[in-house]
Write a protein that holds these residues in place. Structure first.
Motif, mmCIF file in Angstrom:
data_model
loop_
_atom_site.group_PDB
_atom_site.id
_atom_site.type_symbol
_atom_site.label_atom_id
_atom_site.label_comp_id
_atom_site.label_asym_id
_atom_site.label_seq_id
_atom_site.Cartn_x
_atom_site.Cartn_y
_atom_site.Cartn_z
ATOM 1 N N GLU A 53 17.819 -12.248 -40.793
ATOM 2 C CA GLU A 53 17.585 -13.683 -40.622
ATOM 3 C C GLU A 53 18.836 -14.506 -40.952
ATOM 4 O OE1 GLU A 53 13.923 -14.507 -42.747
ATOM 5 O OE2 GLU A 53 12.973 -13.005 -41.458
ATOM 6 N N GLY A 98 3.155 -5.878 -26.069
ATOM 7 C CA GLY A 98 4.449 -6.551 -26.004
ATOM 8 C C GLY A 98 5.271 -6.410 -27.269
ATOM 9 N N LEU A 100 6.832 -3.997 -30.360
ATOM 10 C CA LEU A 100 7.200 -2.609 -30.647
ATOM 11 C C LEU A 100 7.428 -2.348 -32.139
ATOM 12 C CD1 LEU A 100 9.745 -2.178 -27.691
ATOM 13 C CD2 LEU A 100 7.322 -1.581 -27.729
ATOM 14 N N HIS A 101 7.210 -3.360 -32.964
ATOM 15 C CA HIS A 101 7.416 -3.184 -34.413
ATOM 16 C C HIS A 101 6.286 -2.322 -34.978
ATOM 17 C CE1 HIS A 101 9.655 -6.899 -33.539
ATOM 18 N NE2 HIS A 101 10.442 -6.545 -34.536
ATOM 19 N N ASP A 102 6.668 -1.249 -35.658
ATOM 20 C CA ASP A 102 5.586 -0.395 -36.169
ATOM 21 C C ASP A 102 5.726 0.025 -37.630
ATOM 22 O OD1 ASP A 102 7.602 1.483 -35.979
ATOM 23 O OD2 ASP A 102 6.479 2.882 -34.728
ATOM 24 N N SER A 146 -1.719 -5.486 -35.629
ATOM 25 C CA SER A 146 -0.457 -5.869 -36.233
ATOM 26 C C SER A 146 0.418 -6.563 -35.192
ATOM 27 C CB SER A 146 0.254 -4.619 -36.776
ATOM 28 O OG SER A 146 1.453 -4.966 -37.424
ATOM 29 N N THR A 150 6.149 -14.005 -32.922
ATOM 30 C CA THR A 150 5.297 -15.186 -32.678
ATOM 31 C C THR A 150 4.823 -15.197 -31.225
ATOM 32 O OG1 THR A 150 7.374 -16.402 -32.446
ATOM 33 C CG2 THR A 150 6.180 -16.709 -34.485
HETATM 34 C C1 B12 Z 1 12.877 -3.819 -38.240
HETATM 35 C C2 B12 Z 1 12.792 -4.951 -37.254
HETATM 36 C C3 B12 Z 1 12.950 -4.631 -35.890
HETATM 37 C C4 B12 Z 1 13.079 -3.196 -35.387
HETATM 38 C C5 B12 Z 1 11.659 -2.583 -35.346
HETATM 39 C C6 B12 Z 1 11.672 -1.088 -35.634
HETATM 40 C C7 B12 Z 1 10.273 -0.573 -35.773
HETATM 41 N N1 B12 Z 1 10.113 0.672 -35.417
HETATM 42 O O1 B12 Z 1 9.350 -1.241 -36.203
HETATM 43 C C8 B12 Z 1 13.696 -3.431 -33.960
HETATM 44 C C9 B12 Z 1 15.204 -3.410 -34.067
HETATM 45 C C10 B12 Z 1 13.248 -2.455 -32.874
HETATM 46 C C11 B12 Z 1 13.272 -4.867 -33.696
HETATM 47 C C12 B12 Z 1 13.215 -5.394 -32.423
HETATM 48 C C13 B12 Z 1 12.989 -6.736 -32.161
HETATM 49 N N2 B12 Z 1 12.831 -7.700 -33.057
HETATM 50 CO CO1 B12 Z 1 12.523 -7.362 -34.925
HETATM 51 N N3 B12 Z 1 12.531 -7.289 -36.754
HETATM 52 C C14 B12 Z 1 12.578 -6.304 -37.668
HETATM 53 C C15 B12 Z 1 12.527 -6.875 -39.120
HETATM 54 C C16 B12 Z 1 13.964 -6.955 -39.663
HETATM 55 C C17 B12 Z 1 11.726 -6.123 -40.132
HETATM 56 C C18 B12 Z 1 10.289 -5.826 -39.715
HETATM 57 C C19 B12 Z 1 9.747 -4.810 -40.687
HETATM 58 O O2 B12 Z 1 9.673 -3.633 -40.380
HETATM 59 N N4 B12 Z 1 9.426 -5.273 -41.909
HETATM 60 C C20 B12 Z 1 8.982 -4.407 -42.989
HETATM 61 C C21 B12 Z 1 7.486 -4.201 -42.921
HETATM 62 C C22 B12 Z 1 7.053 -3.319 -44.092
HETATM 63 O O3 B12 Z 1 6.873 -5.475 -43.027
HETATM 64 P P1 B12 Z 1 5.796 -6.042 -41.989
HETATM 65 O O4 B12 Z 1 6.013 -5.459 -40.651
HETATM 66 O O5 B12 Z 1 5.726 -7.503 -42.131
HETATM 67 O O6 B12 Z 1 4.418 -5.397 -42.492
HETATM 68 C C23 B12 Z 1 3.811 -5.695 -43.726
HETATM 69 C C24 B12 Z 1 2.850 -6.884 -43.683
HETATM 70 O O7 B12 Z 1 3.159 -7.848 -42.694
HETATM 71 C C25 B12 Z 1 1.498 -6.262 -43.523
HETATM 72 N N5 B12 Z 1 1.000 -5.935 -42.181
HETATM 73 C C26 B12 Z 1 1.653 -5.575 -41.058
HETATM 74 N N6 B12 Z 1 0.802 -5.314 -40.069
HETATM 75 C C27 B12 Z 1 -0.445 -5.479 -40.560
HETATM 76 C C28 B12 Z 1 -1.692 -5.343 -39.962
HETATM 77 C C29 B12 Z 1 -2.843 -5.600 -40.726
HETATM 78 C C30 B12 Z 1 -4.180 -5.460 -40.094
HETATM 79 C C31 B12 Z 1 -2.720 -6.019 -42.077
HETATM 80 C C32 B12 Z 1 -3.936 -6.330 -42.868
HETATM 81 C C33 B12 Z 1 -1.460 -6.153 -42.670
HETATM 82 C C34 B12 Z 1 -0.336 -5.888 -41.912
HETATM 83 O O8 B12 Z 1 1.612 -5.072 -44.260
HETATM 84 C C35 B12 Z 1 2.906 -4.501 -44.027
HETATM 85 C C36 B12 Z 1 3.316 -3.664 -45.196
HETATM 86 O O9 B12 Z 1 3.448 -4.422 -46.387
HETATM 87 C C37 B12 Z 1 11.915 -8.295 -38.867
HETATM 88 C C38 B12 Z 1 12.273 -9.370 -39.921
HETATM 89 C C39 B12 Z 1 11.135 -9.722 -40.828
HETATM 90 N N7 B12 Z 1 11.448 -10.529 -41.795
HETATM 91 O O10 B12 Z 1 10.003 -9.325 -40.647
HETATM 92 C C40 B12 Z 1 12.447 -8.605 -37.472
HETATM 93 C C41 B12 Z 1 11.691 -9.596 -36.589
HETATM 94 C C42 B12 Z 1 10.198 -9.382 -36.673
HETATM 95 N N8 B12 Z 1 12.176 -9.223 -35.202
HETATM 96 C C43 B12 Z 1 12.376 -10.241 -34.484
HETATM 97 C C44 B12 Z 1 12.838 -10.175 -33.145
HETATM 98 C C45 B12 Z 1 13.155 -11.486 -32.467
HETATM 99 C C46 B12 Z 1 12.976 -8.934 -32.488
HETATM 100 C C47 B12 Z 1 13.428 -8.715 -31.030
HETATM 101 C C48 B12 Z 1 12.854 -9.688 -30.002
HETATM 102 C C49 B12 Z 1 14.962 -8.714 -31.065
HETATM 103 C C50 B12 Z 1 15.668 -8.636 -29.738
HETATM 104 N N9 B12 Z 1 16.337 -9.730 -29.442
HETATM 105 O O11 B12 Z 1 15.572 -7.651 -29.050
HETATM 106 C C51 B12 Z 1 12.961 -7.267 -30.764
HETATM 107 C C52 B12 Z 1 11.529 -7.223 -30.197
HETATM 108 C C53 B12 Z 1 11.114 -5.876 -29.690
HETATM 109 C C54 B12 Z 1 9.632 -5.881 -29.374
HETATM 110 N N10 B12 Z 1 9.266 -6.085 -28.142
HETATM 111 O O12 B12 Z 1 8.834 -5.731 -30.271
HETATM 112 C C55 B12 Z 1 12.058 -11.558 -35.194
HETATM 113 C C56 B12 Z 1 10.768 -12.207 -34.722
HETATM 114 C C57 B12 Z 1 10.903 -13.705 -34.613
HETATM 115 C C58 B12 Z 1 9.683 -14.354 -34.102
HETATM 116 N N11 B12 Z 1 9.571 -15.609 -34.454
HETATM 117 O O13 B12 Z 1 8.867 -13.829 -33.409
HETATM 118 C C59 B12 Z 1 12.097 -11.121 -36.698
HETATM 119 C C60 B12 Z 1 11.177 -11.950 -37.616
HETATM 120 C C61 B12 Z 1 13.568 -11.303 -37.159
HETATM 121 C C62 B12 Z 1 14.065 -12.739 -37.061
HETATM 122 N N12 B12 Z 1 13.950 -13.532 -38.093
HETATM 123 O O14 B12 Z 1 14.561 -13.146 -36.042
HETATM 124 N N13 B12 Z 1 12.981 -5.500 -34.801
#
Ligand code: B12
Length: 212
Positions: A53, A98, A100-102, A146, A150
């Motif tokens: 970010e 749409g 791919l975050h997993d 999940s 946005t």
């Molecule tokens: C790693 C990452 C990637 C990796 C994903 C790898 C993978 N295999 O997942 C890669 C590089 C592929 C990627 C791609 C993209 N990304 Co990305 N990515 C991230 C990043 C840095 C971290 C996400 C993550 O893994 N967090 C760690 C996990 C543990 O946290 P979490 O997912 O939030 O999950 C926790 C909770 O939310 C909750 N939770 C999650 N799911 C669920 C479901 C339920 C039911 C419940 C109860 C709880 C729950 O529990 C989890 C564990 O504690 C975020 C930044 C951020 N701050 O989130 C950006 C982010 C999400 N990405 C972003 C973007 C823009 C993209 C791309 C469009 C970039 C691009 N220009 O190509 C692409 C989109 C691809 C697609 N179509 O999905 C933006 C989204 C902005 C927005 N407003 O939508 C973010 C926020 C970064 C930013 N600030 O710009 N990304």
């Protein structure tokens, strides 16, 4: 032998080999797997997010950090599973169409599995039709959606509607999560449960099913 606190740095810098090595050593040494996830792995990914970010990290850094995280998670997963007590429910989980975050989704799945839930993981980029079919075929009583973007988050509402249309809404509790999702949004789209972290997801699923 590496120090366990180096796991945080290994994930942060995307050092897959080291992340796996440290995790393996720590687990063999009796380290609590849940503590590894909560204290080192999740905080490291949080910092990766912060750096992304702040434009300090770019997509390649994200990918290698995610790969290191996955490598470490693969070792932790079976142990989280082994901690389970009694089957608590059947959960269909996936990242919405749409998107791919997993990493977060996999953590939630692993924690739920560790919490005694049976998991049917549909993976990423999952359509409403696929969610509905799995809920019906598997007789799930919880569905976890999940979304990290946005742009894909509104898809959750469509999935809830599709579940309703298919006549399966009473059968299943809908939980939503992912970085942009809030409790307020969950309420707004008619979801039953929300959590902003994987441990909370287990508590929430138990609460919704009235178990544990
Ligand atoms: C790693 C990452 C990637 C990796 C994903 C790898 C993978 N295999 O997942 C890669 C590089 C592929 C990627 C791609 C993209 N990304 Co990305 N990515 C991230 C990043 C840095 C971290 C996400 C993550 O893994 N967090 C760690 C996990 C543990 O946290 P979490 O997912 O939030 O999950 C926790 C909770 O939310 C909750 N939770 C999650 N799911 C669920 C479901 C339920 C039911 C419940 C109860 C709880 C729950 O529990 C989890 C564990 O504690 C975020 C930044 C951020 N701050 O989130 C950006 C982010 C999400 N990405 C972003 C973007 C823009 C993209 C791309 C469009 C970039 C691009 N220009 O190509 C692409 C989109 C691809 C697609 N179509 O999905 C933006 C989204 C902005 C927005 N407003 O939508 C973010 C926020 C970064 C930013 N600030 O710009 N990304």
């Amino acid at each position: 032998m590496s120090n366990i606190t180096e796991l945080y740095d290994a994930i942060l810098t995307g050092n897959h080999k080291k992340a796996v090595e440290i995790t393996d050593t720590a687990l063999k040494g009796g380290q609590d797997p849940k503590e590894l996830v909560d204290k080192y792995m999740i905080p490291a990914m949080d910092e990766v997010g912060r750096r992304f970010e702040a434009n300090e990290y770019f997509v390649p850094e994200l990918l290698i950090a995610a790969r290191a995280m996955k490598g470490a998670l693969n070792l932790v997963r079976p142990l989280l599973l082994a901690q389970k007590v009694a089957p608590a429910g059947r959960v269909v989980i996936g990242t919405v169409k749409g998107d791919l975050h997993d990493i977060g989704k996999n953590l939630v799945a692993a924690m739920l599995e560790g919490g005694g839930f049976e998991i049917i993981d549909l993976g990423v980029d999952v359509s409403a039709e696929k969610f509905v079919a799995a809920i019906k075929e598997k007789g799930a009583n919880v569905v976890c959606l999940s979304a990290l973007l946005t742009t894909t988050m509104p898809g959750m509402k469509d999935i809830i509607k599709a579940i309703e249309t298919a006549g399966a809404r009473k059968q299943v509790k809908v939980m939503v999560g992912g970085a942009p999702v809030t409790k307020q949004y969950a309420d707004q789209i008619g979801a039953d449960g929300f959590s902003d972290n994987a441990s909370g997801a287990v508590t929430e699923a138990r609460r919704l099913l009235g178990v544990g």
